[in-house]
Scaffold this active site. Structure first.
Site, PDB file in Angstrom:
ATOM      1  N   GLU A  52       0.827  -1.204   0.000  1.00  0.00           N
ATOM      2  CA  GLU A  52       0.000   0.000   0.000  1.00  0.00           C
ATOM      3  C   GLU A  52       0.864   1.258   0.000  1.00  0.00           C
ATOM      4  OE1 GLU A  52      -2.014  -2.914   2.962  1.00  0.00           O
ATOM      5  OE2 GLU A  52      -0.054  -2.613   2.011  1.00  0.00           O
ATOM      6  N   ALA A 154       9.155 -39.680  -4.309  1.00  0.00           N
ATOM      7  CA  ALA A 154       9.076 -40.264  -5.649  1.00  0.00           C
ATOM      8  C   ALA A 154       8.981 -41.766  -5.489  1.00  0.00           C
ATOM      9  CB  ALA A 154      10.310 -39.893  -6.468  1.00  0.00           C
ATOM     10  N   ALA A 162      12.274 -47.451  -3.537  1.00  0.00           N
ATOM     11  CA  ALA A 162      13.566 -48.006  -3.942  1.00  0.00           C
ATOM     12  C   ALA A 162      13.401 -49.492  -4.216  1.00  0.00           C
ATOM     13  CB  ALA A 162      14.609 -47.791  -2.845  1.00  0.00           C
ATOM     14  N   ARG A 184      12.303 -26.978  -4.528  1.00  0.00           N
ATOM     15  CA  ARG A 184      13.325 -26.684  -3.531  1.00  0.00           C
ATOM     16  C   ARG A 184      13.618 -25.187  -3.490  1.00  0.00           C
ATOM     17  NH1 ARG A 184      18.221 -31.125  -4.402  1.00  0.00           N
ATOM     18  NH2 ARG A 184      17.125 -32.977  -3.627  1.00  0.00           N
ATOM     19  N   ASP A 200      22.415 -41.759   0.572  1.00  0.00           N
ATOM     20  CA  ASP A 200      22.436 -41.137  -0.756  1.00  0.00           C
ATOM     21  C   ASP A 200      23.450 -40.019  -0.914  1.00  0.00           C
ATOM     22  OD1 ASP A 200      20.338 -42.837  -1.285  1.00  0.00           O
ATOM     23  OD2 ASP A 200      18.784 -41.313  -0.940  1.00  0.00           O
ATOM     24  N   THR A 271      11.057 -43.101   6.605  1.00  0.00           N
ATOM     25  CA  THR A 271      10.935 -42.970   8.058  1.00  0.00           C
ATOM     26  C   THR A 271      10.529 -41.559   8.445  1.00  0.00           C
ATOM     27  OG1 THR A 271      12.593 -44.703   8.432  1.00  0.00           O
ATOM     28  CG2 THR A 271      12.133 -43.205  10.264  1.00  0.00           C
ATOM     29  N   LEU A 272      11.229 -40.587   7.899  1.00  0.00           N
ATOM     30  CA  LEU A 272      10.922 -39.192   8.212  1.00  0.00           C
ATOM     31  C   LEU A 272       9.567 -38.795   7.638  1.00  0.00           C
ATOM     32  CD1 LEU A 272      12.143 -36.692   9.617  1.00  0.00           C
ATOM     33  CD2 LEU A 272      12.960 -35.967   7.364  1.00  0.00           C
ATOM     34  N   ALA A 275       6.816 -40.094   9.778  1.00  0.00           N
ATOM     35  CA  ALA A 275       6.708 -39.368  11.053  1.00  0.00           C
ATOM     36  C   ALA A 275       5.930 -38.069  10.875  1.00  0.00           C
ATOM     37  CB  ALA A 275       8.101 -39.087  11.610  1.00  0.00           C
TER      38      ALA A 275
END
Length: 354
Positions: A52, A154, A162, A184, A200, A271-272, A275
């Site tokens: 504004e 994915a 996997a 990202r 990884d 796992t993450l 959670a």
């Protein structure tokens, strides 16, 4: 008179603001008594003029008297790095303010009431759904006192992240992977577990088609108790790594909010991911599906606290997009947004960084 066209212009202007950081992206259009646009403005980030004030600053003295200000977010009503927009509009002599979404901040909200007290006509809710969608991540932080969280994974069509030997490079194709890099870049922080880092060795950067670093980089966050090798790729990230030495995702989220992160991208491992889902902390799912079958036990999600079909986590699909041979499914929790309980920070203004 309908204000939709002016509001859509204000939304377009808001897109010029920074997508990351603590402040909302806001646009403003000022129109005269005949409905002609006489000025435009938008917020450029912490410490800069609000939309504004930016629009008013482009007008000569008295030029806004009797005009209408159309703004995507209710004008603020507090002193931060800058003064209250409600007072600036009153001082400029505008006769009407049109906005889309109310400011949920305890300190910054209330601008509409202040304007009405000063005799300014106020119209709220114009294109509210469109602006709610546009400001979804910031509004989550403002209303719930925690970052807006996108969970990405994915997987194959049969839900495997996997192969049984742990290999996963690459399930999806180049177009899908590039979209991940764009997501990202649009995030303040990218979160993975120590298991993903050890397995990884990801860089967690946002990169372009040619592998170059994109202009904006998310801060890497690693969750878990295990140590990470000193030569891990994340230590070459442009931003310092944040280590969250806990398995409690509520603690992680609270810390990230305290650090000023408002848009968080969770990308690390079943796992993450499980959670975050079990804790009800996911605001949006970005699920990349590849046209392949892997079988085996490497599922994209593990236990999320569903013991019977009545406890299933229902999702509402927002969009399905084909990226090369892959699909990107965007979904949100259904029927109501799952979230943690609002923290004590909820009542603190989310625009106080201005």
């Amino acid at each position: 008179m309908t204000w939709d066209a002016a509001m859509r212009t204000a939304i377009e202007l808001a897109h010029n603001g920074p997508a990351t950081g603590v402040n909302p992206r806001v646009g403003c259009v000022i129109v005269d008594a005949d409905g002609a646009t006489i000025s435009e403005g938008w917020h450029r980030g912490v410490g800069t003029a609000h939309a504004e004030v930016d629009a008013l600053s482009k007008l000569g003295e008295g030029a806004a008297r009797g005009a209408t200000a159309v703004v995507t977010l209710e004008p603020c009503n507090h002193w931060g790095h800058t003064g209250p927009c409600s007072e600036a509009l009153i001082e400029a002599g505008v006769s009407r303010v049109v906005y889309a979404v109310s400011d949920p901040g305890h300190s910054s909200g209330g601008g509409a009431e202040r304007l009405r007290e000063a005799g300014v006509e106020v119209i709220g809710g114009v294109l509210a759904d469109e602006v709610e969608s546009f400001l979804d991540d910031w509004l989550t932080a403002a209303r719930l006192g925690r970052p807006h969280i996108t969970l990405k994974w994915a997987s194959s069509l049969d839900g495997r992240a996997a192969a049984d030997d742990g290999t996963s490079t690459w399930i999806t194709g180049a177009a899908a992977r590039q979209r991940v890099h764009e997501q990202r870049e649009a995030s303040d922080a990218i979160v993975v577990g120590t298991g993903t880092v050890l397995a990884d060795d990801p860089s967690l950067t946002a990169r372009g088609d040619a592998g170059e670093l994109m202009r904006t980089q998310p801060t890497p966050v690693v969750v878990g108790m295990r140590g990470v090798p000193k030569d891990a790729a994340i230590f070459r990230h442009p931003n310092p790594v944040i280590f969250e030495g806990t398995h409690d995702v509520h603690e992680v989220v609270a810390d990230l909010h305290q650090r000023g992160f408002r848009r968080v991208y969770v990308e690390g491992g079943p796992t993450l991911a499980s959670a975050f889902v079990e804790a009800g902390l996911v605001d949006e799912f970005a699920i990349y599906l590849a046209p392949t079958l892997l079988g085996g036990g490497r599922l994209a999600l593990g236990d999320i606290g569903v013991g019977t079909i009545a406890e299933q986590r229902l999702l509402r699909i927002q969009s399905v997009e084909q990226l090369g041979a892959d699909l990107l499914i965007r979904a949100v929790p259904e029927p109501s947004r799952e979230s943690s309980q609002p923290s004590q920070n909820t009542e603190q203004s989310q625009r106080e960084g201005n």
